[in-house]
Design an enzyme around this catalytic site. Structure first.
Site, PDB file in Angstrom:
ATOM      1  N   GLU A  67       0.807  -1.228   0.000  1.00  0.00           N
ATOM      2  CA  GLU A  67       0.000   0.000   0.000  1.00  0.00           C
ATOM      3  C   GLU A  67       0.839   1.277   0.000  1.00  0.00           C
ATOM      4  O   GLU A  67       0.744   2.095   0.936  1.00  0.00           O
ATOM      5  CB  GLU A  67      -0.949   0.011   1.207  1.00  0.00           C
ATOM      6  CG  GLU A  67      -1.960  -1.109   1.196  1.00  0.00           C
ATOM      7  CD  GLU A  67      -3.032  -0.954   2.288  1.00  0.00           C
ATOM      8  OE1 GLU A  67      -2.916  -0.034   3.117  1.00  0.00           O
ATOM      9  OE2 GLU A  67      -3.975  -1.756   2.294  1.00  0.00           O
TER      10      GLU A  67
ATOM     11  N   GLU B  77      -5.174  -8.614   1.075  1.00  0.00           N
ATOM     12  CA  GLU B  77      -5.728  -8.272   2.396  1.00  0.00           C
ATOM     13  C   GLU B  77      -7.219  -8.047   2.252  1.00  0.00           C
ATOM     14  O   GLU B  77      -7.659  -7.380   1.315  1.00  0.00           O
ATOM     15  CB  GLU B  77      -5.147  -6.971   2.976  1.00  0.00           C
ATOM     16  CG  GLU B  77      -3.783  -7.087   3.580  1.00  0.00           C
ATOM     17  CD  GLU B  77      -3.275  -5.776   4.171  1.00  0.00           C
ATOM     18  OE1 GLU B  77      -4.094  -4.967   4.685  1.00  0.00           O
ATOM     19  OE2 GLU B  77      -2.060  -5.565   4.120  1.00  0.00           O
TER      20      GLU B  77
HETATM   21  C1  FCB Z   1      -4.094  -1.960   5.722  1.00  0.00           C
HETATM   22  C2  FCB Z   1      -2.666  -2.256   6.139  1.00  0.00           C
HETATM   23  C3  FCB Z   1      -2.544  -3.297   7.214  1.00  0.00           C
HETATM   24  C4  FCB Z   1      -3.636  -3.191   8.247  1.00  0.00           C
HETATM   25  C5  FCB Z   1      -4.989  -3.091   7.603  1.00  0.00           C
HETATM   26  C6  FCB Z   1      -6.142  -3.017   8.579  1.00  0.00           C
HETATM   27  O1  FCB Z   1      -4.170  -0.686   5.185  1.00  0.00           O
HETATM   28  O2  FCB Z   1      -1.927  -2.687   5.019  1.00  0.00           O
HETATM   29  O3  FCB Z   1      -1.261  -3.205   7.761  1.00  0.00           O
HETATM   30  O4  FCB Z   1      -3.371  -2.137   9.098  1.00  0.00           O
HETATM   31  O5  FCB Z   1      -5.031  -1.971   6.761  1.00  0.00           O
END
Ligand code: FCB
Length: 442
Positions: A153, A337
């Site tokens: 990210e 994620e």
């Molecule tokens: C994302 C991050 C991760 C975590 C999630 C909830 O933006 O990559 O580290 O904090 O959010």
């Protein structure tokens, strides 16, 4: 299943690790909610075997974790710390023994503080330093790990860390300064990709994606501006070799771009990691905010403890958008994620009931499957995250884990969602060990 070094490891001063920007930032009063300290986190550095056992019980066939740059190259560039790599070496072996493919991320926001003191991501030299560190990690682990993620990210790191100053390193740059940071992050990715590919390894770049949905027809321009920033800034250069239209933010060019940079960045990913949590309803800008957009709400959507709207179809729409936008230039996708925080607690009987998380994950898995049925090449799905952990500026307040962690005792208690996810995986792999399955990474 996905995690990140700084959020779980603790042991910040052990075995030659030097401070990262997050060590320093989190010590400044007012940066982390209630002054929570990341010093111990989930004590994963010492309890990693227990965590690997939990992954084994869950039955996942892949684990995304991050390698801490300040453990491996404590001063950011130069001498490699073998003891730092030993930790990941042991972790990789333990995962492989249990049939879990290790998928490391090289940068999940923990820049060595020594590099920050030389300008951090504003300095072009941070990019080749990252490539050297990537090469050192690949030299040690590349015989057993074939799929690597360079950056996590970069957009969030740029905006929260370098514009709003609410994440490390806590800087508040102007637009040209922020875009220069973006360019150096992309250059770092491109140079590291070269190192990894020259060793025969596969390279992914993980971005946060959020469909920018105009609240009304009149807000379409604002939504386009938000989309350019959030979804395109770190993807267009990699897939098309050019920056998107950033005219809503600046009349100038992206600073710091030298001849040959975009050629190096173009085509530098064998896969794109999609981190998705929620869509972003966009409105016209608020007076005086200085931003070319404002934020609305998703009418009727439930929200997580973080206040994030729960819209599983948003993930499907985002995948469709990436396909439509990049066509044949889009490499395979991996949802790297996806998850949610709720205020989970352990009942007297030792159970953690988290029905909202189960509903969230069920909806999002179904959205990915529907996108695949429409033809999307999605090859993996990683839940964020195994254990409740240090959620950056929120400290330990947001619980995202399938395993509850008592941060006083470090006791781990699998939540109902853990059992649910284990069942889901078992039903997909026909009860066989995940290694035997040819199914997507989970
Ligand atoms: C994302 C991050 C991760 C975590 C999630 C909830 O933006 O990559 O580290 O904090 O959010």
């Amino acid at each position: 299943m996905a995690s990140a070094a700084f959020q779980v490891e603790g042991a910040l001063d052990e075995d030659g690790r030097a401070p990262s920007v997050w060590d320093v930032f989190a010590r400044r009063p007012g940066t982390v909610r209630d002054g929570h300290s990341p010093a111990v986190a989930c004590d994963h550095y010492h309890r990693w075997e227990q965590d690997v056992d939990l992954l084994d019980r869950l039955g996942v066939n892949a684990y995304r974790f991050s390698i801490a740059w300040p453990r491996v190259v404590p001063t950011g560039r130069g001498a490699v710390n073998g003891a730092g790599l030993d930790f990941y070496d042991r972790l990789v072996d333990a995962l492989l023994e249990r049939g879990v493919a290790p998928v490391p991320t090289l940068f999940h926001w923990d820049l060595p503080q020594a590099l920050e003191e030389e300008g951090g991501w504003s300095a072009r030299g941070t990019a080749p330093a990252f490539a050297e560190y990537a090469a050192a990690a690949a030299d040690r682990l590349g015989d057993r790990v074939d799929r690597w993620i360079t950056l996590n990210e970069p957009l969030v790191h740029m905006v929260y860390g370098h514009v709003f100053g609410v994440h490390a390193p806590g800087r508040t740059l102007d637009v040209p300064g922020a875009l220069e940071v973006a360019h150096h992050l992309l250059l770092a990715h491109g140079l590291a990709a070269g190192e990894l590919r020259s060793r025969g390894l596969e390279v992914l770049l993980t971005n946060n994606y959020s469909p920018a949905e105009p609240a009304t027809g009149a807000d379409a321009g604002a939504a386009r501006a938000y989309d350019a920033l959030h979804n395109r800034l770190f993807t267009d250069p990699v897939l098309t070799g050019a920056y998107p239209d950033l005219s809503a933010f600046t009349a100038g060019e992206v600073p710091g771009v030298r001849e040959g940079d975009l050629d190096l960045i173009a085509g530098s990913a064998d896969g794109i990691g999609v981190n998705y949590y929620n869509p972003t309803p966009v409105t016209a800008p608020d007076e005086g905010s200085g931003l070319p957009f404002g934020f609305g709400e998703v009418p009727g959507a439930p929200v997580t403890a973080f206040g994030w709207p729960v819209v599983p179809e948003g993930l499907g729409r985002m995948i469709d958008l990436l396909r439509a936008r990049y066509g044949d230039a889009l490499p395979p996708l991996y949802v790297t994620e996806n998850g949610c925080s709720y205020e989970d607690s352990v009942s007297v009987g030792g159970r953690v009931a988290d029905p909202d998380r189960i509903a969230y994950l069920e909806g999002h898995v179904a959205a990915v499957e529907a996108a695949r049925e429409r033809g999307a090449d999605v090859r993996g799905y990683f839940v964020w995250t195994l254990t409740d952990n240090f959620e950056w500026a929120e400290g330990y307040h947001q619980r995202f884990g399938l395993v509850h962690v008592d941060h006083g005792t470090q006791r781990r208690t699998p939540k109902d969602s853990f059992a649910w996810y284990r069942e889901l995986i078992a039903s997909r792999t026909g009860g066989q060990s995940p290694t035997a399955s040819k199914g997507p990474l989970s």
